[in-house]
Design a protein around this motif. Sequence first.
Motif, mmCIF file in Angstrom:
data_model
loop_
_atom_site.group_PDB
_atom_site.id
_atom_site.type_symbol
_atom_site.label_atom_id
_atom_site.label_comp_id
_atom_site.label_asym_id
_atom_site.label_seq_id
_atom_site.Cartn_x
_atom_site.Cartn_y
_atom_site.Cartn_z
ATOM 1 N N ALA A 121 0.815 -1.225 -0.049
ATOM 2 C CA ALA A 121 0.092 -0.198 0.069
ATOM 3 C C ALA A 121 0.929 1.061 0.097
ATOM 4 O O ALA A 121 0.725 2.111 -0.577
ATOM 5 N N ALA A 122 2.049 1.298 0.906
ATOM 6 C CA ALA A 122 2.840 2.472 0.990
ATOM 7 C C ALA A 122 3.526 2.792 -0.436
ATOM 8 O O ALA A 122 3.726 3.617 -0.897
ATOM 9 N N LEU A 123 3.900 1.552 -1.107
ATOM 10 C CA LEU A 123 4.657 1.649 -2.277
ATOM 11 C C LEU A 123 3.817 2.183 -3.459
ATOM 12 O O LEU A 123 4.241 2.861 -4.231
ATOM 13 N N THR A 124 2.582 1.619 -3.572
ATOM 14 C CA THR A 124 1.664 2.228 -4.407
ATOM 15 C C THR A 124 1.277 3.414 -4.331
ATOM 16 O O THR A 124 1.305 4.231 -5.211
ATOM 17 N N ALA A 125 1.319 4.154 -3.040
ATOM 18 C CA ALA A 125 0.942 5.452 -2.789
ATOM 19 C C ALA A 125 2.089 6.347 -3.065
ATOM 20 O O ALA A 125 1.920 7.556 -3.748
ATOM 21 N N ALA A 126 3.240 5.912 -3.051
ATOM 22 C CA ALA A 126 4.362 6.576 -3.224
ATOM 23 C C ALA A 126 4.579 6.874 -4.842
ATOM 24 O O ALA A 126 5.266 7.722 -5.336
ATOM 25 N N LEU A 127 4.316 5.624 -5.518
ATOM 26 C CA LEU A 127 4.310 5.899 -6.825
ATOM 27 C C LEU A 127 3.033 6.486 -7.545
ATOM 28 O O LEU A 127 3.181 6.732 -9.026
ATOM 29 N N ALA A 128 2.164 7.091 -6.857
ATOM 30 C CA ALA A 128 0.925 7.828 -7.535
ATOM 31 C C ALA A 128 1.440 8.729 -8.349
ATOM 32 O O ALA A 128 2.313 9.627 -8.265
ATOM 33 N N SER A 129 0.882 8.855 -9.385
ATOM 34 C CA SER A 129 1.260 9.814 -10.608
ATOM 35 C C SER A 129 2.678 9.693 -11.112
ATOM 36 O O SER A 129 2.898 10.805 -11.849
ATOM 37 N N ARG A 130 3.358 8.822 -11.081
ATOM 38 C CA ARG A 130 4.718 8.514 -11.327
ATOM 39 C C ARG A 130 4.753 7.469 -12.355
ATOM 40 O O ARG A 130 4.006 6.482 -12.238
ATOM 41 N N ALA A 131 5.764 7.814 -13.116
ATOM 42 C CA ALA A 131 5.976 6.845 -14.449
ATOM 43 C C ALA A 131 7.509 6.744 -14.483
ATOM 44 O O ALA A 131 8.272 8.242 -14.281
ATOM 45 N N PHE A 132 8.120 5.749 -14.978
ATOM 46 C CA PHE A 132 9.489 5.590 -15.474
ATOM 47 C C PHE A 132 9.796 5.013 -16.607
ATOM 48 O O PHE A 132 8.986 4.013 -17.034
ATOM 49 N N ASP A 133 10.952 5.073 -17.406
ATOM 50 C CA ASP A 133 11.334 4.302 -18.510
ATOM 51 C C ASP A 133 11.783 3.122 -17.977
ATOM 52 O O ASP A 133 11.517 1.875 -18.623
ATOM 53 N N VAL A 134 12.542 3.218 -16.989
ATOM 54 C CA VAL A 134 13.008 1.891 -16.582
ATOM 55 C C VAL A 134 13.033 1.943 -15.242
ATOM 56 O O VAL A 134 13.335 2.908 -14.291
#
Length: 313
Positions: A53-66
Amino acid sequence: MQSICVIGGNRYFGRLLVERLRAAGHRVTVINRGSTRPPDGVEHLVVDRDDEAALTAALASRAFDVVIDQVCYTPVQAAIAARAFRGRTRRYVMTSTIEVYDPKTAALPFVPHGTPVPEETVDPAAWRVSMDLPWHDDTYLAAHYAEGKRQAEAVFTQCSGFAFAAVRSAHVLGGGAQEFTGRLAHYVEHITQGRPLTVHPSVVPTVFVHYEELTDLLLWAATATDFTGPVNACSDGLFDVRDLGAVIAARTGREPVYRAAAPGEAASPFSFDRHYAMSNARAKQLGFAFSRTADWLPGAVAEALAASAAPTR
């Protein structure tokens, strides 16, 4: 310039990788539990990767090439990451290990003794995953390190959220005090102090990689190529513990003292009674050029000697 997320990246070749990615002009984000701050100019997300849950929240609205995953040890961790990064990256690179080929830890296809072990010996696409094993138990995990890595590779390979590559690292050396496992220091200390090294009666050679070379290969795997599946990372040339001892002897003027391990007795690091030295042919075919262990090992020994002589605080 690419947007790259490194999970871990707080010590040894992981930290060097972060520094080199940043120096190459990439936008770098580091995810770890916050024990060490990343270099300047690197975004830092403090989160426990085991907390979905914490990891998913931290990644909210983020994207990475790699994404480069330096610290994935179990299929449970892999499954959490696969779900969290699905739709947020096009490519995922996991740092794996030579230990996946250890015939002592799994029933593997036969490879003739002395033949460099190729990647297809352990096929993550067909490897069975068991999520219900006690992967959260540190004692169990330490005893099943190789299987944890095999199953983690399998989870990523069998998911369809992104392209996946596994870099199976040989035994990493170099960097003096940065080499936190203490395995090279074990040899340096025993030889300089005249203490016997416990080795198998018939030692079998293995393969090594310098920590800077492994860093370069991970950077290459993340940014300069689009291969998928596993790739072995090892410098050219086989070495056994007596070869290693000879390099240290040449630097110190002290001859190693060896003692044969009794049946069932633990031997010194890098003393093996079974063959699983890797082939690096696939990485070469894909375009990566390796150094020779014989060329860099004396320097790594010199660094270890300097670290052992440095005063402690």
